[in-house]
Design a protein around this motif. Structure first.
Motif, PDB file in Angstrom:
ATOM      1  N   UNK A 177     -13.395 -45.188  54.569  1.00 15.01           N
ATOM      2  CA  UNK A 177     -13.501 -43.900  55.198  1.00 15.01           C
ATOM      3  C   UNK A 177     -13.074 -42.771  54.213  1.00 15.01           C
ATOM      4  N   UNK A 178     -11.842 -43.228  53.505  1.00 12.53           N
ATOM      5  CA  UNK A 178     -11.155 -42.291  52.680  1.00 12.53           C
ATOM      6  C   UNK A 178     -12.082 -42.112  51.497  1.00 12.53           C
ATOM      7  N   UNK A 179     -12.640 -43.291  50.875  1.00 14.90           N
ATOM      8  CA  UNK A 179     -13.500 -42.992  49.686  1.00 14.90           C
ATOM      9  C   UNK A 179     -14.695 -42.320  50.038  1.00 14.90           C
ATOM     10  N   UNK A 180     -15.232 -42.319  51.385  1.00 17.95           N
ATOM     11  CA  UNK A 180     -16.527 -41.260  51.577  1.00 17.95           C
ATOM     12  C   UNK A 180     -15.920 -39.928  51.728  1.00 17.95           C
ATOM     13  N   UNK A 181     -14.843 -39.648  51.601  1.00 18.92           N
ATOM     14  CA  UNK A 181     -14.421 -38.207  51.749  1.00 18.92           C
ATOM     15  C   UNK A 181     -13.559 -37.650  53.054  1.00 18.92           C
ATOM     16  N   UNK A 182     -13.335 -38.697  53.796  1.00 24.74           N
ATOM     17  CA  UNK A 182     -12.240 -38.452  55.038  1.00 24.74           C
ATOM     18  C   UNK A 182     -11.235 -38.269  54.500  1.00 24.74           C
ATOM     19  N   UNK A 183     -10.562 -37.143  55.391  1.00 31.61           N
ATOM     20  CA  UNK A 183      -8.897 -37.255  55.147  1.00 31.61           C
ATOM     21  C   UNK A 183      -8.138 -38.496  55.843  1.00 31.61           C
ATOM     22  N   UNK A 184      -6.854 -38.467  55.790  1.00 36.47           N
ATOM     23  CA  UNK A 184      -6.366 -39.659  56.420  1.00 36.47           C
ATOM     24  C   UNK A 184      -6.426 -39.491  57.803  1.00 36.47           C
ATOM     25  N   UNK A 185      -6.215 -38.206  58.606  1.00 35.73           N
ATOM     26  CA  UNK A 185      -6.279 -38.105  59.952  1.00 35.73           C
ATOM     27  C   UNK A 185      -7.834 -38.573  60.496  1.00 35.73           C
ATOM     28  N   UNK A 186      -8.878 -37.957  59.926  1.00 36.59           N
ATOM     29  CA  UNK A 186     -10.281 -38.316  60.224  1.00 36.59           C
ATOM     30  C   UNK A 186     -10.528 -39.735  59.919  1.00 36.59           C
ATOM     31  N   UNK A 187      -9.932 -40.437  58.915  1.00 35.98           N
ATOM     32  CA  UNK A 187      -9.998 -41.629  58.743  1.00 35.98           C
ATOM     33  C   UNK A 187      -9.526 -42.574  59.759  1.00 35.98           C
ATOM     34  N   UNK A 188      -8.318 -42.177  60.233  1.00 34.62           N
ATOM     35  CA  UNK A 188      -7.711 -43.136  61.296  1.00 34.62           C
ATOM     36  C   UNK A 188      -8.363 -42.888  62.576  1.00 34.62           C
ATOM     37  N   UNK A 189      -8.977 -41.531  62.862  1.00 36.60           N
ATOM     38  CA  UNK A 189      -9.650 -41.404  64.082  1.00 36.60           C
ATOM     39  C   UNK A 189     -10.976 -42.161  64.166  1.00 36.60           C
ATOM     40  N   UNK A 190     -11.716 -42.335  63.144  1.00 37.32           N
ATOM     41  CA  UNK A 190     -13.176 -42.942  62.709  1.00 37.32           C
ATOM     42  C   UNK A 190     -12.544 -44.734  62.975  1.00 37.32           C
ATOM     43  N   UNK A 191     -11.650 -45.161  62.400  1.00 37.81           N
ATOM     44  CA  UNK A 191     -11.270 -46.570  62.538  1.00 37.81           C
ATOM     45  C   UNK A 191     -10.895 -46.919  63.968  1.00 37.81           C
ATOM     46  N   UNK A 192      -9.995 -46.190  64.585  1.00 40.56           N
ATOM     47  CA  UNK A 192      -9.433 -46.513  65.750  1.00 40.56           C
ATOM     48  C   UNK A 192     -10.620 -46.295  66.753  1.00 40.56           C
ATOM     49  N   UNK A 193     -11.682 -45.257  66.577  1.00 35.93           N
ATOM     50  CA  UNK A 193     -12.702 -45.275  67.722  1.00 35.93           C
ATOM     51  C   UNK A 193     -13.833 -46.533  67.388  1.00 35.93           C
ATOM     52  N   UNK A 194     -13.852 -47.193  66.179  1.00 38.33           N
ATOM     53  CA  UNK A 194     -14.910 -48.276  66.061  1.00 38.33           C
ATOM     54  C   UNK A 194     -14.261 -49.618  66.063  1.00 38.33           C
ATOM     55  N   UNK A 195     -12.951 -49.712  66.121  1.00 38.12           N
ATOM     56  CA  UNK A 195     -12.205 -51.050  66.450  1.00 38.12           C
ATOM     57  C   UNK A 195     -11.274 -51.103  67.564  1.00 38.12           C
ATOM     58  N   UNK A 196     -11.015 -52.562  67.764  1.00 33.52           N
ATOM     59  CA  UNK A 196     -10.308 -52.741  69.001  1.00 33.52           C
ATOM     60  C   UNK A 196      -9.263 -53.824  68.651  1.00 33.52           C
ATOM     61  N   UNK A 197      -8.246 -53.805  69.334  1.00 30.14           N
ATOM     62  CA  UNK A 197      -7.118 -54.807  68.704  1.00 30.14           C
ATOM     63  C   UNK A 197      -5.876 -54.287  68.836  1.00 30.14           C
ATOM     64  N   UNK A 198      -4.791 -54.943  68.608  1.00 28.87           N
ATOM     65  CA  UNK A 198      -3.478 -54.712  68.596  1.00 28.87           C
ATOM     66  C   UNK A 198      -3.376 -53.584  67.475  1.00 28.87           C
ATOM     67  N   UNK A 199      -3.691 -53.720  66.315  1.00 25.00           N
ATOM     68  CA  UNK A 199      -3.145 -52.826  65.279  1.00 25.00           C
ATOM     69  C   UNK A 199      -4.054 -51.755  65.418  1.00 25.00           C
ATOM     70  N   UNK A 200      -5.211 -51.721  65.742  1.00 28.31           N
ATOM     71  CA  UNK A 200      -5.895 -50.391  66.083  1.00 28.31           C
ATOM     72  C   UNK A 200      -5.492 -49.605  67.278  1.00 28.31           C
ATOM     73  N   UNK A 201      -4.726 -50.456  68.336  1.00 24.19           N
ATOM     74  CA  UNK A 201      -3.807 -49.465  69.431  1.00 24.19           C
ATOM     75  C   UNK A 201      -2.722 -48.978  68.770  1.00 24.19           C
ATOM     76  N   UNK A 202      -1.950 -49.748  67.972  1.00 25.72           N
ATOM     77  CA  UNK A 202      -0.905 -49.021  67.450  1.00 25.72           C
ATOM     78  C   UNK A 202      -1.551 -47.929  66.546  1.00 25.72           C
ATOM     79  N   UNK A 203      -2.356 -47.715  65.889  1.00 26.26           N
ATOM     80  CA  UNK A 203      -2.707 -46.664  65.005  1.00 26.26           C
ATOM     81  C   UNK A 203      -3.230 -45.667  65.987  1.00 26.26           C
ATOM     82  N   UNK A 204      -3.788 -45.955  67.243  1.00 27.77           N
ATOM     83  CA  UNK A 204      -4.206 -45.087  67.982  1.00 27.77           C
ATOM     84  C   UNK A 204      -2.907 -44.171  68.602  1.00 27.77           C
TER      85      UNK A 204
END
Length: 307
Positions: A177-204
């Motif tokens: 996501x960062x390589x595609x031009x997203x910022x840190x917050x935008x990359x976090x938002x995209x990954x959290x919305x597209x994934x599920x699990x304990x780590x993604x909930x922590x990042x959420x």
């Protein structure tokens, strides 16, 4: 049943009745402001009850003050509230330390009841002294309290193992996501919305704190301080440093994901080397004797027939 055991049982029943009466008398008769207001706000804010709470008039509600006082006693005996608070956070639990102590008391009472029932059944067939029964009941209560604490530690280990298994994939997704031009917050938002699990909930949760105004570097530093995994702590520190100093974030994430995969590969090889002897047990003690038996049994039968 001996008179001593019968007297002990009658005393226990009388003491329990007195405790119930005193607990009921100490409960205020008039409902509190929270109980009077929350029914009208039930659609807006769900009522939250502690484990010691219950419906009015139920046994749990009657024993609520007693459970809370017993939980305070367990806290005074065991201590370690900061450590318990950290483990609750690492387990992703919404319980407070006091609520955990109440659950420990409940588990101890369950163990006490089981030991008392087993002791009473045994005393009917083998009457004896009451002192060993009381010692066994006390030991069962302590075992129940410690068992709830061990279950919390097991929950922490299970959650951190799941986070460690998810980490390489989440780090690679963040790097893409960062390589595609997203910022840190935008990359976090995209990954959290597209994934599920304990780590993604922590990042959420981290993303929610960032959106409420907390600096992203401080949020990742806080994650590094609270997590029990060194890999996640290094990941959080790396992102915080990259955000503060402007270093390439994608390279850092790719390198950390590769390091975690290599560490998992090494751990798997080490585990296999430790299990090598155990893996030889079925071969030596099951397969090999069966093979020898099939090889020599016809010859033994032929020799017995020839004689």
């Amino acid at each position: 049943m001996s008179p001593l055991v019968a007297g002990a049982l009658l005393g226990l029943v009388a003491a329990l009745g007195l405790v119930l009466v005193v607990a009921r008398l100490t409960v205020p008769r008039r409902p509190g402001i929270e109980d009077r207001v929350l029914p009208y706000l039930r659609d807006l804010t769900p009522a939250r009850r502690t484990p010691a709470a219950g419906a009015p008039g139920s046994a749990v509600a009657l024993l609520g003050p007693v459970l809370r006082r017993a939980a305070d006693g367990v806290e005074r005996v065991l201590g370690g509230a900061p450590s318990v608070r950290r483990r609750l956070a690492r387990a992703g639990s919404t319980l407070t330390v006091h609520e955990l102590r109440v659950q420990q008391v409940q588990w101890g009472l369950a163990g006490f009841a089981l030991a008392a029932a087993a002791g009473l059944l045994r005393s009917w067939t083998h009457p004896g002294a009451a002192a060993p029964l009381l010692v066994a009941c006390a030991a069962a209560f302590g075992s129940g309290v410690l068992l709830r604490d061990q279950r919390l530690s097991a929950q922490v280990r299970r959650r951190e193992s799941a986070m460690l298994a998810e980490f390489p994939t989440v780090a690679e997704l963040l790097a893409l996501s960062v390589s595609a031009g997203e910022g840190p917050v935008g990359a976090l938002d995209r990954v959290v919305r597209r994934s599920g699990g304990e780590l993604s909930r922590e990042l959420g949760d981290l993303l929610a704190r960032v959106r409420t105004g907390e600096p992203i570097a401080d949020a990742f530093d806080r994650l590094a301080a609270t997590t029990g995994l060194g890999v996640v702590a290094r990941f959080a520190h790396g992102i915080a440093v990259a955000v503060e100093r402007g270093t390439p974030l994608a390279d850092v994430l790719h390198a950390q994901a590769a390091d975690v995969r290599e560490a998992g590969r090494r751990a798997l090889i080490e585990q296999a080397s430790r299990k090598e002897i155990a893996m030889m047990v079925p071969v030596v003690f099951l397969v090999l004797p069966t093979t020898v038996l099939f090889a020599f049994w016809p010859g033994l039968i032929g020799l017995s027939l020839s004689y």
